[in-house]
Scaffold this motif. Structure first.
Motif, PDB file in Angstrom:
ATOM      1  N   GLN A  54       0.723  -1.225  -0.235  1.00 50.32           N
ATOM      2  CA  GLN A  54       0.000  -0.098   0.055  1.00 50.32           C
ATOM      3  C   GLN A  54       0.858   0.731  -0.222  1.00 50.32           C
ATOM      4  O   GLN A  54       0.426   2.935  -0.108  1.00 50.32           O
ATOM      5  CB  GLN A  54      -0.885   0.031   1.352  1.00 50.32           C
ATOM      6  CG  GLN A  54      -2.162  -0.987   1.194  1.00 50.32           C
ATOM      7  CD  GLN A  54      -2.716  -1.128   1.710  1.00 50.32           C
ATOM      8  OE1 GLN A  54      -2.230  -0.756   3.738  1.00 50.32           O
ATOM      9  NE2 GLN A  54      -3.917  -1.723   1.609  1.00 50.32           N
ATOM     10  N   ALA A  55       2.469   1.290   0.855  1.00 51.46           N
ATOM     11  CA  ALA A  55       3.115   2.360   0.408  1.00 51.46           C
ATOM     12  C   ALA A  55       3.529   2.597  -0.643  1.00 51.46           C
ATOM     13  O   ALA A  55       3.755   3.670  -0.876  1.00 51.46           O
ATOM     14  CB  ALA A  55       4.375   1.976   1.416  1.00 51.46           C
ATOM     15  N   VAL A  56       4.037   1.830  -1.988  1.00 46.44           N
ATOM     16  CA  VAL A  56       4.667   1.977  -2.520  1.00 46.44           C
ATOM     17  C   VAL A  56       3.079   2.283  -3.519  1.00 46.44           C
ATOM     18  O   VAL A  56       2.801   2.946  -4.188  1.00 46.44           O
ATOM     19  CB  VAL A  56       4.293   0.266  -3.089  1.00 46.44           C
ATOM     20  CG1 VAL A  56       5.042   0.273  -4.923  1.00 46.44           C
ATOM     21  CG2 VAL A  56       5.867  -0.347  -3.021  1.00 46.44           C
ATOM     22  N   HIS A  57       1.898   1.124  -3.366  1.00 49.82           N
ATOM     23  CA  HIS A  57       0.527   2.102  -4.450  1.00 49.82           C
ATOM     24  C   HIS A  57       0.609   3.272  -4.160  1.00 49.82           C
ATOM     25  O   HIS A  57      -0.124   4.789  -4.281  1.00 49.82           O
ATOM     26  CB  HIS A  57      -0.980   0.980  -4.142  1.00 49.82           C
ATOM     27  CG  HIS A  57      -2.178   2.276  -4.511  1.00 49.82           C
ATOM     28  ND1 HIS A  57      -2.887   2.664  -3.725  1.00 49.82           N
ATOM     29  CD2 HIS A  57      -2.377   1.503  -5.500  1.00 49.82           C
ATOM     30  CE1 HIS A  57      -3.878   2.954  -4.762  1.00 49.82           C
ATOM     31  NE2 HIS A  57      -3.962   2.345  -5.739  1.00 49.82           N
ATOM     32  N   ARG A  58       0.842   4.481  -3.030  1.00 48.30           N
ATOM     33  CA  ARG A  58       0.172   5.398  -2.443  1.00 48.30           C
ATOM     34  C   ARG A  58       0.959   6.186  -2.633  1.00 48.30           C
ATOM     35  O   ARG A  58       0.700   7.802  -3.856  1.00 48.30           O
ATOM     36  CB  ARG A  58       0.203   5.556  -0.896  1.00 48.30           C
ATOM     37  CG  ARG A  58      -0.584   6.426  -0.219  1.00 48.30           C
ATOM     38  CD  ARG A  58      -0.532   5.957   1.287  1.00 48.30           C
ATOM     39  NE  ARG A  58       0.323   5.935   2.791  1.00 48.30           N
ATOM     40  CZ  ARG A  58       0.482   5.134   2.661  1.00 48.30           C
ATOM     41  NH1 ARG A  58      -0.566   4.042   2.561  1.00 48.30           N
ATOM     42  NH2 ARG A  58       1.500   4.034   3.559  1.00 48.30           N
ATOM     43  N   ALA A  59       2.653   5.992  -3.172  1.00 49.60           N
ATOM     44  CA  ALA A  59       3.287   6.655  -4.036  1.00 49.60           C
ATOM     45  C   ALA A  59       3.223   6.924  -5.353  1.00 49.60           C
ATOM     46  O   ALA A  59       3.557   7.918  -5.492  1.00 49.60           O
ATOM     47  CB  ALA A  59       4.727   6.649  -3.511  1.00 49.60           C
ATOM     48  N   LEU A  60       3.039   6.060  -6.057  1.00 52.21           N
ATOM     49  CA  LEU A  60       2.428   6.193  -7.178  1.00 52.21           C
ATOM     50  C   LEU A  60       1.413   7.073  -7.283  1.00 52.21           C
ATOM     51  O   LEU A  60       0.951   8.121  -8.372  1.00 52.21           O
ATOM     52  CB  LEU A  60       2.160   4.929  -8.000  1.00 52.21           C
ATOM     53  CG  LEU A  60       3.318   3.856  -8.516  1.00 52.21           C
ATOM     54  CD1 LEU A  60       3.091   2.357  -8.375  1.00 52.21           C
ATOM     55  CD2 LEU A  60       3.803   3.945  -9.952  1.00 52.21           C
ATOM     56  N   ARG A  61       0.165   6.944  -6.775  1.00 53.60           N
ATOM     57  CA  ARG A  61      -0.497   7.974  -6.121  1.00 53.60           C
ATOM     58  C   ARG A  61      -0.479   9.014  -6.395  1.00 53.60           C
ATOM     59  O   ARG A  61      -1.018   9.955  -7.212  1.00 53.60           O
ATOM     60  CB  ARG A  61      -2.249   7.763  -5.562  1.00 53.60           C
ATOM     61  CG  ARG A  61      -2.969   5.685  -6.297  1.00 53.60           C
ATOM     62  CD  ARG A  61      -3.744   6.649  -6.934  1.00 53.60           C
ATOM     63  NE  ARG A  61      -4.805   5.556  -7.695  1.00 53.60           N
ATOM     64  CZ  ARG A  61      -5.909   5.890  -8.590  1.00 53.60           C
ATOM     65  NH1 ARG A  61      -5.610   7.127  -9.389  1.00 53.60           N
ATOM     66  NH2 ARG A  61      -6.745   4.517  -9.094  1.00 53.60           N
ATOM     67  N   LYS A  62      -0.293   9.853  -5.444  1.00 48.46           N
ATOM     68  CA  LYS A  62       0.757  10.677  -5.542  1.00 48.46           C
ATOM     69  C   LYS A  62       1.288  11.392  -6.444  1.00 48.46           C
ATOM     70  O   LYS A  62       1.675  12.418  -6.561  1.00 48.46           O
ATOM     71  CB  LYS A  62       1.586  10.905  -4.349  1.00 48.46           C
ATOM     72  CG  LYS A  62       0.153  10.794  -3.075  1.00 48.46           C
ATOM     73  CD  LYS A  62       1.194  11.495  -1.776  1.00 48.46           C
ATOM     74  CE  LYS A  62      -0.120  11.434  -0.639  1.00 48.46           C
ATOM     75  NZ  LYS A  62       0.693  11.909   0.446  1.00 48.46           N
ATOM     76  N   SER A 119       6.319  -4.555  -8.167  1.00 53.34           N
ATOM     77  CA  SER A 119       6.652  -6.043  -7.333  1.00 53.34           C
ATOM     78  C   SER A 119       7.392  -5.942  -6.560  1.00 53.34           C
ATOM     79  O   SER A 119       8.204  -6.049  -6.252  1.00 53.34           O
ATOM     80  CB  SER A 119       6.941  -6.883  -8.680  1.00 53.34           C
ATOM     81  OG  SER A 119       5.730  -6.797  -9.656  1.00 53.34           O
ATOM     82  N   PRO A 120       6.807  -5.295  -5.261  1.00 53.08           N
ATOM     83  CA  PRO A 120       7.285  -4.802  -4.034  1.00 53.08           C
ATOM     84  C   PRO A 120       7.396  -6.116  -2.957  1.00 53.08           C
ATOM     85  O   PRO A 120       5.717  -6.684  -3.194  1.00 53.08           O
ATOM     86  CB  PRO A 120       6.898  -3.721  -3.495  1.00 53.08           C
ATOM     87  CG  PRO A 120       5.455  -3.868  -4.138  1.00 53.08           C
ATOM     88  CD  PRO A 120       5.606  -4.138  -5.213  1.00 53.08           C
ATOM     89  N   CYS A 121       7.936  -6.533  -2.625  1.00 54.78           N
ATOM     90  CA  CYS A 121       7.516  -7.479  -1.760  1.00 54.78           C
ATOM     91  C   CYS A 121       6.976  -8.931  -1.982  1.00 54.78           C
ATOM     92  O   CYS A 121       6.258  -9.595  -1.229  1.00 54.78           O
ATOM     93  CB  CYS A 121       7.015  -7.139  -0.185  1.00 54.78           C
ATOM     94  SG  CYS A 121       7.381  -5.611   0.322  1.00 54.78           S
ATOM     95  N   LEU A 122       7.710  -8.764  -3.137  1.00 54.86           N
ATOM     96  CA  LEU A 122       6.774 -10.469  -3.523  1.00 54.86           C
ATOM     97  C   LEU A 122       7.784 -11.740  -3.545  1.00 54.86           C
ATOM     98  O   LEU A 122       8.478 -12.122  -4.263  1.00 54.86           O
ATOM     99  CB  LEU A 122       6.685 -10.116  -5.222  1.00 54.86           C
ATOM    100  CG  LEU A 122       5.565 -10.922  -5.893  1.00 54.86           C
ATOM    101  CD1 LEU A 122       4.496 -11.482  -5.785  1.00 54.86           C
ATOM    102  CD2 LEU A 122       5.804 -10.644  -7.560  1.00 54.86           C
TER     103      LEU A 122
END
Lengths: 656, 656, 656
Positions: B413-421, B443-446
């Motif tokens: 979610q932290a990665v997703h949030r940064a992408l959205r921002k 693909s973080p933490c995959l």
């Protein structure tokens, strides 16, 4: 085996045979001279009951031997194979809620269960027969980190052992009722068999103490039983690796063993505690102890809870046990597990066989051990000061804290830390240890003096000229943690002509105390107040908080025979402890090292000469002053009167 | 049913019949077009075993239908009547301590219990027969928020299902012993039936993973079983409303179902997580998902734990699922319970039938849905970027965190949030999802790439020109979470010519890293260190902490085929993630929206035209820039090149 | 016995007989005039079943009597001897997990168990026969701190008692199903015997309320049963010492008893709560209550969790119960236990028999009691204001908080504290208490008015000219905590012409409110919003947060008959409460004392004259103004119009 040696825990049973050669070659590269193996491999040694397979283990021991790497063999009794629990489900610990532990972890069997004991006997016999005279097996480790499961297994065998202990300790039920004050809450029993264990009730602290003690006894007996078996087959030293996580007595456990073993996972935040433990371990036996486990990087049993440590930490951490009186340091573990439990624990190699980032520090440590082998082997730590740390006190405090934040080990460690910062290198000793040779003895929170000949030894020590710093919470209870009813302190009041009037919990907000010269005395958590009935000298007293307390003595000095007692009624902040110890050292003719920065100065002397080892554990530059000239055996540098040490630095200085 | 539709959970069984007319009139006033009913009303439908009473339910469905309100019917299997447990006490979950759950709550029955399954089958058959062809029933919801009870029921049926799974997955016991590395701790088994479930022991992570997976399987099978039954009677879409509270796989669950359902109770503090979930949900099926539950005001299951939310929150929260690819939003619940459980939960009406303070926002949402129905129905969210979020990784991390604060969903979610921002609107996709059409894949933490054809798809994606941002903790374990023993990463090392040397836990205090231009790289919690064996470009590296680490690559860029891989070894602070994603977007020819204030920009395109929906979720003014002219279908306003949005504002912009 | 008397708990059974004389001599020195004995000494009275030994107890009672020290005898039923549990293992509480409590602590037997009740009956009969007419036994204490074990014993007897209660309260199962709204979650039952107790499930609040109530009933019946037995033998007053730790009703418990008893261990941080409890206790019976336990120094049940309290604390703490309407204060305990449980609890003497540091404060209190005996005995506390605190509301809130931080006792105490700081001395009253004589009535969080004739009394009170400050959370539920479905408030809406529109949880961040003059109204945690349908006056309203709320009334004033209602929809910060109460006092013609510093001013009047007692509990200097001249009976000082009090000071002022 050349000492000091650098070892590691190695689990060849978890790896394909093809990895053996590679692992050994990397051990050589790292400088590892000893591998600890076998401790959990019961199933691989005895896959079916009574059917032994030791071929694989011989191959490992032999291959290591061929490479010049010695072996410490572990008995695998912490982890029985599935066939044991299948045949005898009652080998597993019975929890308080009626559920049983199950196969899959470790140390989950009951040390009083006859089936478990029998199966353990057999595998120890088998290992002894097989490896007892193997020249490459230089030591034996019994089980692993034996400790009580929670507050103790509640099975019928454990309850019986507990009742047996109570019968032995108290003789008849009326004595127990009387000593435990069991008219209180109408608790009194008509028969020993009626006494419940410590579960499902709010029990009194004496019952809790005996319940815990019965479990300590069982675990200790289990280790001693394995020792007797192994002695039939081997002359190599035997020990058991324990952790300082509960109050089970190291002294009692180690008495019939050959070598004291110890596992620690201290971190930069509490590395001074490792110093404390090593100062203690070396006093347990005349033989140098073994530090059987520590991490190269971080502990990560199920998830890593630590972060990257500064460079040098691994080296100084590896040096501490050797500098402080041990003869080895071993890492847990050699190669990180590739699957299963403890998958992320720090190691020397990663699962894929690559060096971790501390590999260079490991190598340097190995080279340094080699370089100073003669000096370490030919000298011992010499201490003029001792700090008491008794199993009895720990066990009593465990069941009855006086105030909420009252933790025996922590309160003694605070005293030890202040002594170390004062430039003193103390021994930490148990109740049975001789006081001969010490000039200064410090006994904080020694709840009872009714512990063998402890009281007599202390009296003699003082009367012959020693200085004893006692208190707070010292001599305030009898041997089961009960108050005296005719005096507040067992021996001290009459002996010194002093009366303990009050014990006051404090957070510093109301109670105020001061040294005799008016400087504030910073009390932490607890202060006892005394009236000097004889001619004691007041070193510090109460100055505010309540009119009944003002003027009461908090620290007093009493001349006794050729010596003196400094009765310190309070837990102090570090600076006040240091002021107190400066004064006590002066009275005792102990000369602390002049050091800044909290440097650990460890004097060593013996047939190989005289000198000191410096281990910096606070991660800052530090220095020590001394008379004359010393040479650092690690670097060849010579120092006149003063040596400096870098953060996490180590020096082995020999007097020229 | 016209989409998007606005629905609510309605419990007519809890109210006097006299209230039906009033409630329906108020639903009309609110703009509610769909009611979700029946989900807990088993007892009222089948008061005695086999005796069905559906008249009341027909009356409700018909009355709603007459008012133009569609119905989603729930199967009531989460709450069996008292007669079931009375006849078969073993339908209730068996807890670890040997106690059983009891009648009175919900989701307290065992999904493997044959009596429970049988009774469930019968009520589902009966409902299907009764309502399968009812034209006003536009959908079916199976059960409610199915999830594993604690760490799973421990009854004999569950243990058997677990053993069956192990047999199926591993074939023979020696394979399991070998793959789980069970010589460790002498855990190895002689038979599958000996393997304990995950209780009463410190178990290894593979056992824990399989134990949890067996329970997920049972719950999923239970839902699929209900689906098969309903299909006999109905053509209306079937789904099951789940919550993102554990790692049970949405993909596997939803595969044979028709519609993805989802309940969420996010708040102002974590509303960005709702965006994450919706970005995920829309990728699970080609059909728009249903947001089956959210609160109008606050969640208050047993006591309200939230406070008044600013005006507009209810509206933007209601808009998010529709903007992000769903076709409805439903409130839980229509009218606050007047007694019983969840007495204080937020609702549209109070128990006495009065509108709550968000009633106007509900009405406005309904009107807006109506106004833009054609645009929503005729467009879809279009994403050029995808973020991986796999059930397998979640399930593995659930059983073996690498470090204490390691939570898979949160780290993604932290990665997703940064992408959205950063102005990117990403899809969030599972392992099975196609990578076709994406330019950028993150693909973080995959933890493992051993998940179907995932590894192959990624290789092809990159070789055909895609940009893959991988790591940290990606490709570091096999399909059951074990390390590789000959390499640190499964596919990546050989493929890219890189070697992962170290994985370092950090809190920023010792480890220091920097971008290639010298700017500090702010690492959170974890950093992997690489050596570039080939010609990778170093984007960021270690600059301090330990000499073994300095100079190691932390972020590297590797050209592969027509594409590239950016290997990011660390969890980053948001600003550093945004810098990384700016760079990755440029390489991937993805043009982020230029936005300030973290505005969610959601591009939509399709037969109904092209445009974007703006949903402000940070409660501040924000804006977005674009080319040309757009008209807000909600207000009629036209914007040239730039549109502004008020706090919690929503705009549906269509390109002119 | 001369009142007020100073007592202590004394456990002669725990001490050697030789100590009796010494203890009594020290009691005389301290000024102790009453000893509470016997409460845990069942085993010593009845060492074998049916074999009584009271000789030792007679000797103690007689020796105390000979020294002029009266005795309160305790029945020892909290701690049965080991023979009871040995014969009947089911006397012990059955825990939720199926384990049983065990011998060793206290209050661990089931109040519904027939064996326990039978054995208890016998010992109470025996004690009554033996000591019922002993002239030195001036009172009887039943059991000790009776309270529900956890959430209640789960044995068959308890379940049966619970089912019996449900049958009695609801008549038939359909009524229960309907009133509890049991179609929700398909919970409905076919028979009372199917209804589970409150364990192993997420149960609805009505079930939880009844489960708890059934246990309260059992404990209360047990005390009443003992009372009936003792009445056969004695005319001395009977009570039972309880703690305010759960919602068991003091009113119901004390109704057939003679004297209200109470144990408290408040500290400097919450001494105002002791004032609250005493303001409550004196209203329960016409007879002065007994404060049966408080600490001289600190509570230290198993480890001391408090620190040294400032000088004067012990004295003012000892004075509070007497000043506020009691006739005694007793210390727990006389002499610190020398072994066993509660080894570190504060006391009057140390185990070795030395005075603790508060001994002087105890002596001073004793002398002062003696000095003002006539004034205390000849006056009573006179209150014009009452605060409601009902057992029903407490029990309902216990099972269903409205918001997370919602604690009934705490929320009422905040109101009480603000009244005290405003210079008002209120009674705190239960639901059954008459409202006659009060001018001002304050009823915060009075969840239901369906509690006997409570609603009628309030109506009459207001219509006859009283001022009622009601809310928030008052009159919002019915007698089992369910919402009304046709109105938000049961009586208030129709009566006042007001409509409660919303109940809003808040932390002050979004919701904003103001007094009519624009000053901010500081709301804590919860605000109800009203529309005035009639001619109510708006005192405060919503000014920000959500357009639907702005302009809603938060505090309104409504004229009714000759009186008025101030409906206060919010929990307030103290300053706002004080503003509200200033206004309410004015309307009610109540004149608060003019005091600074939060001084407790306690008006007393009666045949012995008129005056006031001042007890300073905030540890700062304070003062009060009054008309005319008063003399401090403790010091002889005379004050004109104003008296000052030192920190923790006490004055007994009599009007001249």
């Amino acid at each position: 085996m050349k000492t000091p040696f650098l070892g590691c825990a190695y689990y060849p049973e978890d790896w394909d045979d093809s990895q053996l050669e590679y692992d050994i070659s990397m051990m050589k590269k790292a400088g590892i001279t000893c591998a600890r193996i076998g401790e959990f491999a019961w199933r691989k040694m005895e896959p079916k009951r009574g059917q032994y397979e030791f071929g694989w283990l011989h191959r490992v021991v032999d291959a290591l031997g061929a490479a010049g790497i010695s072996v410490v063999l572990g008995t695998p009794t912490a982890t029985p194979p599935v066939w044991l629990g299948k045949s005898f489900p009652d080998v597993f610990v019975l929890n308080k809620d009626g559920t049983r532990a199950s196969h899959g972890g470790r140390r989950h069997c009951c040390s009083n269960n006859p089936h478990y004991l029998d199966a353990s006997d057999q595998i120890v016999h088998a290992m002894g027969r097989e490896f007892g005279s193997d020249p490459n097996v230089v030591g034996w480790q019994l089980d692993n980190e034996i400790l009580t499961w929670g507050t103790g297994c509640t099975c019928e065998h454990c309850v019986k052992a507990y009742h047996d202990r109570l019968r032995r300790e108290y003789g008849d039920i009326e004595t127990l009722n009387a000593r435990w004050n069991l008219n209180l809450f109408s608790q009194a029993y008509d028969d020993f068999d009626e006494i419940p264990g410590d579960w499902n009730a709010w029990h009194n602290p004496h019952l809790k103490y005996e319940w815990a003690a019965a479990h300590y006894e069982a675990d200790i007996a289990f280790m001693h039983r394995q020792t007797e078996i192994l002695r039939l087959y081997t002359k190599a030293p035997i020990g058991t690796d324990m952790m300082p996580t509960n109050a089970m007595g190291y002294e009692e456990m180690c008495a019939p063993l050959d070598v004291v073993m110890f596992n620690h996972y201290n971190t930069p935040e509490n590395l001074s505690d490792a110093v404390f433990w090593f100062d203690y371990l070396r006093t347990l036996k005349d033989r140098p102890f073994w530090n059987t486990e520590t991490a190269t990087t971080w502990n990560g049993s199920t998830a890593i809870g630590q972060v990257l440590k500064p460079e040098g930490y691994c080296r100084v951490n590896s040096w501490l046990p050797v500098a402080l009186g041990g003869e080895c340091n071993m890492y847990w573990l050699w190669r990180q597990h590739w699957a299963g439990h403890e998958l992320v624990h720090g190691s020397v190699l990663t699962p894929e066989g690559r060096p971790t980032h501390t590999f260079g520090e490991v190598q340097r440590t190995a080279e340094e051990y080699e370089k100073v082998s003669a000096f370490i082997g030919g000298t011992k730590v010499k201490a003029e000061c001792a700090v008491h740390f008794t199993s009895k006190a720990w066990q009593l405090f465990d069941q009855q804290k006086v105030f909420n934040d009252n933790w025996y080990a922590g309160d003694v460690q605070a005293v030890h830390r202040a002594l170390r910062k004062s430039g003193v290198c103390p021994d930490v000793i148990g109740a049975a240890h001789s006081l001969d040779g010490y000039k200064l003895l410090v006994s904080p929170c020694l709840m009872t003096l009714e512990d063998g000949d402890l009281a007599d030894k202390i009296r003699t020590f003082v009367e012959n000229g020693g200085v004893w710093v006692a208190g707070p919470l010292t001599d305030v209870r009898n041997d089961i943690g009960a108050h005296y009813v005719d005096r507040a302190m067992g021996m001290i009041e009459d002996w010194l002509g002093v009366r303990q009037d009050y014990g006051i919990p404090t957070d510093g907000s109301v109670l105020k105390c001061a040294w005799a010269d008016g400087d504030e005395l910073h009390v932490r958590k607890w202060a006892e107040n005394y009236t000097n009935l004889g001619d004691g000298e007041v070193l510090a007293s109460v100055t505010g908080g309540h009119s009944a307390l003002i003027g009461e003595t908090v620290i007093g000095r009493y001349k006794v025979g050729k010596g003196e007692v400094i009765l310190c009624g309070a837990l102090l902040e570090e600076a006040d402890y240091m002021r107190l110890f400066a004064l006590a050292c002066e009275d005792a003719s102990v000369t602390p090292y002049s050091t800044d920065g909290g440097l650990n100065v460890i004097p060593r002397a013996g047939e190989a000469g005289e000198g000191m080892i410096l281990c910096e554990t606070a991660h800052r530059s530090a220095s020590v002053e001394f008379e004359g000239s010393m040479t650092d055996l690690l670097t060849g540098e010579t120092f006149e009167g003063r040596a400096e040490v870098e953060p996490y630095g180590v020096r082995v200085l020999k007097k020229n």
